[in-house]
Design a protein around this motif. Structure first.
Motif, PDB file in Angstrom:
ATOM      1  N   HIS A 157      34.737  21.753  -7.992  1.00  0.00           N
ATOM      2  CA  HIS A 157      34.854  22.977  -8.784  1.00  0.00           C
ATOM      3  C   HIS A 157      35.189  24.162  -7.888  1.00  0.00           C
ATOM      4  O   HIS A 157      36.045  24.988  -8.231  1.00  0.00           O
ATOM      5  N   GLU A 158      34.542  24.265  -6.733  1.00  0.00           N
ATOM      6  CA  GLU A 158      34.805  25.369  -5.807  1.00  0.00           C
ATOM      7  C   GLU A 158      36.239  25.336  -5.310  1.00  0.00           C
ATOM      8  O   GLU A 158      36.846  26.386  -5.105  1.00  0.00           O
ATOM      9  N   PHE A 161      38.499  26.381  -8.622  1.00  0.00           N
ATOM     10  CA  PHE A 161      38.238  27.641  -9.313  1.00  0.00           C
ATOM     11  C   PHE A 161      39.041  28.770  -8.669  1.00  0.00           C
ATOM     12  O   PHE A 161      38.946  29.002  -7.462  1.00  0.00           O
ATOM     13  N   HIS A 163      39.302  32.394  -8.218  1.00  0.00           N
ATOM     14  CA  HIS A 163      38.495  33.612  -8.361  1.00  0.00           C
ATOM     15  C   HIS A 163      39.342  34.883  -8.433  1.00  0.00           C
ATOM     16  O   HIS A 163      38.822  35.969  -8.612  1.00  0.00           O
ATOM     17  N   ALA A 168      38.393  35.959 -14.141  1.00  0.00           N
ATOM     18  CA  ALA A 168      37.320  35.800 -13.156  1.00  0.00           C
ATOM     19  C   ALA A 168      36.839  37.161 -12.667  1.00  0.00           C
ATOM     20  O   ALA A 168      35.632  37.394 -12.542  1.00  0.00           O
TER      21      ALA A 168
END
Length: 181
Positions: A157-158, A161, A163, A168
């Motif tokens: 997920h990191e 994702f 950002h 976000a």
């Protein structure tokens, strides 16, 4: 080559140490860093005992300090290998402290250290497979598998994702932060 198996019990290690004033932090309690050092030592001992190899710490799962440890208490750490991969082992550690005058025992923290077996050239070496011989060991093994899966999902997920998207960035408002980019 034949597969080598070992019982989890072959990795069990117990370490007890009396807490001294030299182990305290600024508030007079035993320093968390000192306890972490002891945890790393017992994780090394447990993994090395099980694998028959020199081991290094690859990661440490969450360590929650549940109860403070006082000067004069006897701290006991118990460790065992809960899970094995090819060259890695998950060592479960439980830390308790005992007031040696009253006999009162407190659970101070628990954690899981991932240790990796190495050879003299610092290359990973294969560790024995695990023999599980109690329902408690079954529980520990499955919990380690579950933590490994959750860690992989979190890492994935990191990595995926973004950002930097407007969504976000707008989502940060829910956390009470102010953006000044």
């Amino acid at each position: 080559m034949d597969t080598v198996y070992k019982k989890a019990g072959a990795s069990r290690v117990t370490l007890s140490e009396l807490m001294l004033p030299s182990h305290t932090n600024f508030s007079g309690k035993i320093h968390g860093g000192y306890i972490l050092m002891l945890m790393d030592q017992i994780a090394f001992a447990s993994a090395s005992k099980f694998s028959g190899s020199y081991c290094v710490t690859a990661s440490v799962d969450t360590v929650d300090f549940l109860n403070p440890i006082e000067v004069g208490e006897l701290v006991t750490l118990k460790a065992s290998v809960n899970y094995v991969g090819n060259s890695s082992m998950v060592v479960g550690i439980r830390v308790t402290s005992e007031n040696i005058r009253t006999g009162k025992i407190k659970h101070c923290n628990s954690s899981y250290f991932t240790m990796v077996a190495k050879d003299k050239e610092n290359k990973n070496v294969t560790v024995p497979r695990l023999i599980i011989s109690s329902m408690e060991e079954v529980r520990r093994f499955y919990n380690a598998v579950k933590r490994n899966h959750l860690k992989k999902e979190r890492n994935q997920h990191e990595e995926t994702f973004d950002h930097t998207t407007p969504e976000a960035l707008n989502g940060l408002k829910a956390y009470g932060v102010k953006l000044e980019l």
